[in-house]
Every structure is written in structure tokens, then in C-alpha cells.
Scaffold this active site. Structure first.
Site, short mmCIF file in Angstrom:
data_model
loop_
_atom_site.label_atom_id
_atom_site.label_comp_id
_atom_site.label_asym_id
_atom_site.label_seq_id
_atom_site.Cartn_x
_atom_site.Cartn_y
_atom_site.Cartn_z
N ARG A 16 -94.67 18.58 -32.47
CA ARG A 16 -94.73 19.87 -31.78
C ARG A 16 -93.42 20.21 -31.07
O ARG A 16 -93.21 21.34 -30.65
CB ARG A 16 -95.90 19.87 -30.77
CG ARG A 16 -97.26 19.88 -31.43
CD ARG A 16 -98.38 19.53 -30.48
NE ARG A 16 -98.49 18.09 -30.26
CZ ARG A 16 -99.46 17.49 -29.56
NH1 ARG A 16 -100.41 18.22 -29.00
NH2 ARG A 16 -99.47 16.18 -29.41
N ASN A 360 -49.05 18.95 -4.72
CA ASN A 360 -49.54 20.32 -4.85
C ASN A 360 -49.28 20.80 -6.27
O ASN A 360 -48.13 20.84 -6.71
CB ASN A 360 -48.82 21.21 -3.83
CG ASN A 360 -49.50 22.56 -3.73
OD1 ASN A 360 -49.89 23.15 -4.74
ND2 ASN A 360 -49.66 23.04 -2.52
C1 UD1 Z 1 -103.18 12.32 -25.47
C2 UD1 Z 1 -104.63 11.90 -25.19
C3 UD1 Z 1 -105.34 13.02 -24.43
C4 UD1 Z 1 -104.60 13.27 -23.13
C5 UD1 Z 1 -103.10 13.58 -23.38
C6 UD1 Z 1 -102.38 13.55 -22.07
C7 UD1 Z 1 -105.34 10.43 -27.01
C8 UD1 Z 1 -106.12 10.31 -28.27
N1 UD1 Z 1 -105.32 11.63 -26.45
O1 UD1 Z 1 -103.20 13.44 -26.31
O2 UD1 Z 1 -106.68 12.61 -24.12
O3 UD1 Z 1 -105.21 14.34 -22.43
O4 UD1 Z 1 -102.51 12.57 -24.23
O5 UD1 Z 1 -101.05 14.00 -22.20
O6 UD1 Z 1 -104.78 9.44 -26.54
N2 UD1 Z 1 -98.19 7.82 -29.68
C9 UD1 Z 1 -97.87 6.65 -30.33
N3 UD1 Z 1 -98.44 6.40 -31.54
C10 UD1 Z 1 -99.32 7.24 -32.14
C11 UD1 Z 1 -99.64 8.44 -31.47
C12 UD1 Z 1 -99.07 8.69 -30.25
O7 UD1 Z 1 -97.08 5.85 -29.83
O8 UD1 Z 1 -99.78 6.93 -33.25
C13 UD1 Z 1 -97.55 8.11 -28.39
C14 UD1 Z 1 -96.72 9.37 -28.41
O9 UD1 Z 1 -95.34 9.05 -28.69
C15 UD1 Z 1 -96.88 9.92 -27.01
C16 UD1 Z 1 -98.23 9.38 -26.56
O10 UD1 Z 1 -98.56 8.33 -27.44
O11 UD1 Z 1 -95.88 9.45 -26.14
C17 UD1 Z 1 -99.33 10.46 -26.60
O12 UD1 Z 1 -99.44 10.98 -27.91
P1 UD1 Z 1 -99.72 12.52 -28.19
O13 UD1 Z 1 -99.83 12.70 -29.64
O14 UD1 Z 1 -98.76 13.35 -27.46
O15 UD1 Z 1 -101.19 12.68 -27.55
P2 UD1 Z 1 -101.86 14.02 -27.04
O16 UD1 Z 1 -102.31 14.81 -28.19
O17 UD1 Z 1 -101.01 14.67 -26.05
CA CA Z 2 -98.92 14.30 -25.36
#
Ligand code: UD1
Ligand code: CA
Length: 445
Positions: A16, A360
Site C-alpha cells: 500500500r 572575514n
Molecule cells: C495488522 C493487524 C490488525 C491491526 C493492525 C494494526 C493482523 C492480522 N492484523 O493489520 O489487527 O489492527 O495491524 O496496525 O496482524 N508482516 C510480516 N509478515 C507478513 C505480514 C506482515 O512481517 O507476512 C509485518 C509487516 O511488515 C508489518 C506488520 O507485520 O510491519 C503488520 O502487517 P500489515 O500487513 O501492515 O497488517 P495490517 O493489515 O495493518
Molecule cells: Ca499495518
């Protein structure tokens, strides 16, 4: 005293953000988001800090070094990411804090509160940090029972309308007891709207095993998650508010705080006055009593006590100003030290140079430090006077107390206390201008 380990999730693609760079490397206040988190967790004296990265994320590894990394081979969800860190946690006994790399504003105090809540009872298998954002957006929702304990986390994509109306959201931060982590994570499946292994499922799994899950409530200003560039800008604004307040609390005057931008490591002394529209990049230290005038851009520079910088000055990395130095409007200084009392008041470029005390430097002086291949140094002695519009062709030295006549191009060493002037001889023709105008007037008739 129970031990703490932290797991920072940073392996997500961050699609995103619409970026070629991994999300967690995007910066807040001049520093990668993931590094803000590492800085914060460093205060916990954790036994281990593990950053979960995707394979090929060498730039993230380099950024977090020397922190330990674990590799999640495929981004199959946050639960799957925590599983990737479990081998490194084998034999660890204590509390595991899971943090999301895209939630960089959390404070150490809040993390301490999480640890305390986890330790309040051995029954508390999982503690989740919740918050009530102004706009709950697509955050996961926390489902609690009458006692206020947590029953489940429902992801937005899987939530019913009723569940979406819940205002208490999941920040992503969790404290999990090492006793249960393996059992909980291994039970996570991927039958959901996204087909991912959600870390958030461990709450309902824990409940089904009769374990207790608690909620600690935090503030949106700490828990904002950065999924896109709009949220990145929101996080930046929150961070800037913090640095501004801190600068003022510690004794600096910001005439228009909202127009001053800091880096995570900016240091301002007492009675520093910062005028409107000033930007501090990383690595700046400003001593007491300095005035930074409007529209200046400063990075990687030190400014000595009672100096004056700007308006419209640019201090680049390696600029080192002594005390009571003056760098005035439209002056650029790079990799140059200016000793006490030196003055460069207008329209100059001083790069790869040393300017002695009280020297200066006149308006329009340029250190010609680059021949297209290499950089060379200009050394200007203490008390020297460089006239306006002088080109100093480096490498070149100007002795102490020497005077350079305006408009000179200096290519050879100038001796101490000498006058150097390089200038074509002047000619003057008496009455010429008057005759010229008279001729033009005749021709126009
Ligand atoms: C996640 C939470 C959601 C919460 C939100 C808060 C889950 C399923 N959902 O959603 O409940 O409200 O964060 O900001 O956890 N990441 C990995 N490996 C992966 C997927 C993600 O390391 O396979 C890391 C990403 O780099 C990121 C973090 O985990 O730093 C969160 O992942 P992201 O995909 O942003 O989760 P959200 O959809 O925001
Ligand atoms: Ca997130």
C-alpha cells in the site's frame, strides 16, 4: 525478574506504500521506522531483539544491524511471521513482546505497561495493546467480555457490521508468555478473507484453551499504523510535535513551532532561538545561545555557542562552526570548519575548507573545491580578510592576516599578512558616456 524478548515484524511487502523500498525503511523524523522501534526497545534490556525480514531484504538487515534477524520466506501473514522467529526463541523463558515494524511511535513506557499486565497473573497468556482511534479504519477490532477481558480479535476483512462498529482496535502490539507462544502460534490457520495466518487469531485460540487474554489501552498518537503515505505523513506530524515540545521544554525558543522540522537526533542547547521555516536533517548539534534564522536547512552540522545562522543558510554534512560564528544569507557550508568569530555573511560557498578564527569572508566568495574528479581543500588563516567575489581555487592556502582584493581568483598560496590582488588593469575614458548618449539621441531622431 523475568526476561523479555522482542520480535519486530518487518517482512511484509508494504504494497500500500506503492514503493520500491520496504515499508519499514520509510523514514519518520529522518530515521527508518524500524530503527525507531529498535531504539525504543533498547531501553527494555531485552535478552533478545529479533527483527523478522523477508528473504532478500538485505537493506533492512543492514539498517537494523547489529540486531538479530529471522527470515520469513514468504509473507503469509503476521502469525506466520512470528513463527519464523520461534526457532530463535527456543529455550527462552519470559515474556515476548511482538511489535509491528509499521507502528513506530510507541513509547517504552507503554511497552513497560504491557509487560506489567502480562506479569500480573500467570494466567495471562496474551496481552494486547488496544486503542480507540478517531477513525477505526481497517484496524482489527477487539472483542471483549463483560469483565473487559479479551475474547477475540476480528480482522476488518472478516468482521460483521456489528463487529466493525466496535471502536476498540488492535494496535498489533502483544505480550505473550513464552510458556504458551509455541502452542498458540502453531494452532493458527489461514481460513479467512485474506488466506493469511493472522497473529490476531491467537486470542481466540488461547480462550478456547481456557487461557486469559487482557487488553491494555494506549493512545492513537503512539499506535498509529503506517500502511500508506498518508499515514506516514500523519506519523511524521505526531513525531514532529514530540520533538518540538521536547526542544521547547529543554529551553529552546521556537517562534513558530509548526514550521520547524526536526530529526530524531537533533540536539539544541539552551536559549537557542529558531525562527520560522527551519529544517534540521540528521546529525545536528546546536550549542547554547545560537540563533537559527528563518528558512535555513541544516544537516550533519555542529553550531558553536552564540553563533548566528541564516536567514536562508544551508549547512551541509561536516559543517562545524565554532563560537560566535556568523553564516549569513544564501551561504552554503559543506565539510568545512569555521573557527570562533569567523564570518561568512552573504552569498558564498565554503566547501572542504578550514576558516581560521575571526577571518572575514566577503560576499560571493567561492571555494572552487572540485575539478570534476577530485575534491581539494582550502585553508584560510586566522584573521584573514577575503574580499567580495573571490574564487579560491583549491588546493590553496591563505596565510594568517592576509588580505585578498575583491574579485580575485586565487590559485597560489598567499603569505601571512600579504595583500593579494588579481585584477585586470582598469581604464577610464573621461566624458565617454555622455558622448555616447548624445550620439544615440541624434540617431533616434
Ligand atoms: C495488522 C493487524 C490488525 C491491526 C493492525 C494494526 C493482523 C492480522 N492484523 O493489520 O489487527 O489492527 O495491524 O496496525 O496482524 N508482516 C510480516 N509478515 C507478513 C505480514 C506482515 O512481517 O507476512 C509485518 C509487516 O511488515 C508489518 C506488520 O507485520 O510491519 C503488520 O502487517 P500489515 O500487513 O501492515 O497488517 P495490517 O493489515 O495493518
Ligand atoms: Ca499495518
Amino acid at each position: 525478574m523475568t526476561a523479555i524478548a522482542t520480535v519486530i515484524l518487518a517482512a511484509g511487502a508494504g504494497s500500500r506504500m506503492k514503493s520500491k523500498m520496504p515499508k519499514v525503511l520509510h523514514q519518520i523524523a529522518g530515521r527508518a521506522m524500524v530503527s525507531h522501534l529498535l531504539d525504543t526497545v533498547s531501553t527494555l534490556n531485552a535478552t533478545k531483539n529479533i527483527v523478522v525480514v523477508a528473504s532478500g531484504m538485505d537493506d533492512v538487515r543492514a539498517e537494523v544491524a547489529p540486531a538479530q534477524t529471522a527470515v520469513q520466506k514468504e509473507a503469509l501473514g503476521t502469525g506466520h511471521a512470528v513463527a519464523a522467529a520461534l526457532p530463535d526463541l527456543e529455550g527462552f523463558v519470559g515474556d515476548i513482546l511482538v511489535l509491528y515494524g509499521d507502528t513506530p511511535l510507541i513509547t517504552a513506557k507503554t511497552l513497560q505497561a504491557m509487560i506489567e499486565a502480562r506479569r500480573a497473573s500467570t494466567d495471562n497468556a496474551v496481552v494486547v495493546l488496544g486503542f480507540e482511534p478517531e477513525d477505526p479504519l481497517e484496524y482489527g477490532r477487539l472483542v471483549t467480555n463483560e469483565a473487559g477481558d479479551l475474547e477475540a480479535i476480528v480482522e476488518f476483512a472478516d468482521a460483521t457490521d456489528e463487529e466493525k462498529s466496535v471502536r476498540l482496535c488492535n494496535s498489533g502490539v502483544m505480550a505473550i508468555s513464552s510458556e504458551h507462544i509455541e502452542g498458540l502460534i502453531s494452532a493458527v490457520g489461514n481460513e479467512n478473507a485474506k488466506g493469511e495466518y493472522y497473529l490476531t487469531d491467537i486470542v481466540s485460540i488461547a480462550r478456547s484453551k481456557g487461557l486469559t487474554c487482557k487488553v491494555v489501552k494506549g493512545q492513537e498518537t503512539e499506535l498509529l499504523g503506517v500502511n500508506n503515505r498518508v499515514q506516514l505523513a500523519e506519523a511524521e506530524e505526531i513525531a514532529q510535535e514530540r520533538w518540538r515540545k521536547q526542544a521547547m521544554t529543554q529551553g529552546a525558543t521556537l517562534i513558530d513551532p509548526k514550521s520547524v522540522f526536526f530529526s530524531h537526533d537533533t540536539i539544541l542547547g539552551q536559549d537557542v532561538v529558531v525562527e520560522p521555516n527551519v529544517f534540521f536533517g540528521p546529525g545536528v548539534t546546536v550549542a547554547d545561545g545560537v540563533r537559527i534564522k528563518a528558512f535555513s536547512h541544516i544537516e550533519g552540522a555542529t553550531v558553536g555557542a552564540k553563533s548566528q545562522v541564516g536567514p536562508y543558510a544551508r549547512l551541509r554534512p561536516g559543517a562545524a562552526l565554532g563560537e560566535e560564528v556568523k553564516v549569513g544569507n544564501f551561504v552554503e557550508v559543506k565539510k568545512a570548519s569555521l573557527d570562533d568569530g569567523a564570518k561568512v555573511s552573504h552569498l558564498s560557498y565554503i566547501g572542504d575548507a578550514h576558516v581560521g578564527a575571526q577571518a572575514n569572508i566577503g560576499a560571493g566568495t567561492i571555494t572552487c573545491n572540485y575539478d570534476g574528479y577530485d575534491k581539494a581543500k582550502t585553508v584560510i588563516g586566522a584573521g584573514a580578510f577575503v574580499g567580495s567575489n573571490t574564487a579560491l581555487v583549491a588546493p590553496v592556502r591563505i596565510g594568517k592576516g592576509a588580505i585578498i582584493g575583491a574579485g580575485s581568483t586565487v590559485t597560489k598560496e598567499v603569505a601571512e599578512d600579504a595583500l593579494m590582488v588579481e585584477r585586470a588593469s582598469e581604464t577610464q575614458k573621461a566624458g565617454w558616456a555622455k558622448r555616447f548618449r548624445a550620439m544615440k539621441a541624434r540617431l533616434k531622431k
